[in-house]
Design an enzyme around this catalytic site. Sequence first.
Site, PDB file in Angstrom:
ATOM      1  N   ASP A   6      79.640 -56.346 -48.691  1.00 47.88           N
ATOM      2  CA  ASP A   6      78.549 -55.694 -47.953  1.00 47.88           C
ATOM      3  C   ASP A   6      77.578 -55.054 -48.942  1.00 47.88           C
ATOM      4  O   ASP A   6      76.500 -54.616 -48.549  1.00 47.88           O
ATOM      5  CB  ASP A   6      79.113 -54.621 -47.014  1.00 47.88           C
ATOM      6  CG  ASP A   6      78.020 -53.981 -46.160  1.00 47.88           C
ATOM      7  OD1 ASP A   6      77.292 -54.739 -45.483  1.00 47.88           O
ATOM      8  OD2 ASP A   6      77.878 -52.743 -46.190  1.00 47.88           O
ATOM      9  N   GLU A  61      71.631 -55.306 -55.634  1.00 47.18           N
ATOM     10  CA  GLU A  61      71.094 -55.405 -54.269  1.00 47.18           C
ATOM     11  C   GLU A  61      69.742 -54.741 -54.067  1.00 47.18           C
ATOM     12  O   GLU A  61      69.007 -55.072 -53.136  1.00 47.18           O
ATOM     13  CB  GLU A  61      72.077 -54.798 -53.257  1.00 47.18           C
ATOM     14  CG  GLU A  61      72.160 -53.275 -53.319  1.00 47.18           C
ATOM     15  CD  GLU A  61      73.106 -52.686 -52.260  1.00 47.18           C
ATOM     16  OE1 GLU A  61      74.228 -53.179 -52.131  1.00 47.18           O
ATOM     17  OE2 GLU A  61      72.708 -51.719 -51.591  1.00 47.18           O
ATOM     18  N   HIS A  81      74.424 -54.588 -46.846  1.00 54.60           N
ATOM     19  CA  HIS A  81      74.648 -53.134 -46.786  1.00 54.60           C
ATOM     20  C   HIS A  81      74.467 -52.619 -45.347  1.00 54.60           C
ATOM     21  O   HIS A  81      73.701 -51.682 -45.119  1.00 54.60           O
ATOM     22  CB  HIS A  81      73.687 -52.409 -47.747  1.00 54.60           C
ATOM     23  CG  HIS A  81      74.253 -51.102 -48.240  1.00 54.60           C
ATOM     24  ND1 HIS A  81      74.126 -50.698 -49.552  1.00 54.60           N
ATOM     25  CD2 HIS A  81      74.933 -50.116 -47.603  1.00 54.60           C
ATOM     26  CE1 HIS A  81      74.700 -49.509 -49.684  1.00 54.60           C
ATOM     27  NE2 HIS A  81      75.196 -49.152 -48.519  1.00 54.60           N
ATOM     28  N   ALA A 129      77.265 -51.955 -43.311  1.00 58.43           N
ATOM     29  CA  ALA A 129      78.533 -51.438 -42.783  1.00 58.43           C
ATOM     30  C   ALA A 129      78.339 -50.146 -41.992  1.00 58.43           C
ATOM     31  O   ALA A 129      79.066 -49.869 -41.052  1.00 58.43           O
ATOM     32  CB  ALA A 129      79.536 -51.223 -43.917  1.00 58.43           C
TER      33      ALA A 129
END
Length: 344
Positions: free
Chosen positions: A255, A260, A292, A294
């Site tokens: 995730d 990122e 990202h 979650a």
Amino acid sequence: MKKIGFFDTKPYDRIWFDKLKDKYGFEFKYFESKLNGDTAMMCNGLDGVVAFVNDVIDERTIDVLSGFGIKILALRCAGYNNVDFKAAFGKLHVVRVPAYSPHAVAEHAMALILTLNRKTHRAYMRTRDHNFSINGLTGFDMYGKTVGIIGTGKIGRVFADICKGFGMNVIAYDPFPAKDSGIEYVELEELFRMSDIISLHAPLTKETYHIINKDAIGIMKDGVYLVNTSRGALVDSEALLNAIRDGKVGGACLDVYEEESELFFEDYSNVVIKDDTLARLISMPNVIVTSHQAFLTDEALRNIAETTLENLKEFFDGKGLTNEVCYQCAKYGKCEKKENERCF
Ligand code: NAI
């Protein structure tokens, strides 16, 4: 009326802040761009700034904000590895949202594992195309398997409970074990050796940077599943990619990703992305990447908005800052607060 600037905002988080606007009486200015030394220039005239996980709060950003007389930065997230606390100390109070929904993150980690294991994402695509073959969709029983949890704070402990509900053996590594949790703690190497699934729930620190690297992977079980919903840089992505290519790692659920910040939360579906490691990871049939997300539940978003605005209110009311973090809190978990219950 205090003016608050929000960086890196998206419609799904704005709605929760807007709902609480009247209650707190702040004026909001939303920016889609990330906060960094350049975009901080837009903060002239603001009283406070709200930032997110991939904003760059380095010395330059801090100097620009403090040059505009801004003394409060509210992170609308739990992690704070993107802040230069040494540079902020004495200039900018940094507050965060320490917990908004450990359930959201822990449940997403389990959702990813189940998807990877039982290949529901592939089955969904097949049946939509009236392809009812189940070849290649074999998984394994989660029951009786060993899950190794690195970091048993709020999220890690909820995740442990979920795994116990599946009848899994739960082992964990944490330098600060949770008392009376009933969790079996082992040394890190033992966790690497014994686990069928390893899930990361520790913050990004000097000690956890690349905690999953070539050597660590080398001692893991063949076919191990790796799950990262904490911070990308806990995993050496190149080492993971090689281990997936060699078949040593049986699958990965990511995730978060160490590079990122330039990609996640944005739509690049019409662009050729230049990050070859991520492109190759995504192309693997046994890797699932979410960007990202979650934390992304209604409950978490509402808690984030409430705590962030409460943090700002405490600051403007001259009260102690319940959720302040400084370099001492960040390193030692606590600091000598001043009389007014602030870090400086
Ligand atoms: P927490 O602070 O409650 O727990 C962190 C745990 O990690 C603590 O028990 C601590 O002792 C442990 N730890 C520290 N250093 C360690 C090390 N070297 N090895 C193993 N364990 C270590 O934090 P919480 O709320 O459980 O969050 C965990 C992480 O999850 C956050 O730091 C953040 O990076 C990430 N997170 C990710 C989200 C997402 O949307 N993907 C959302 C929220 C948090």
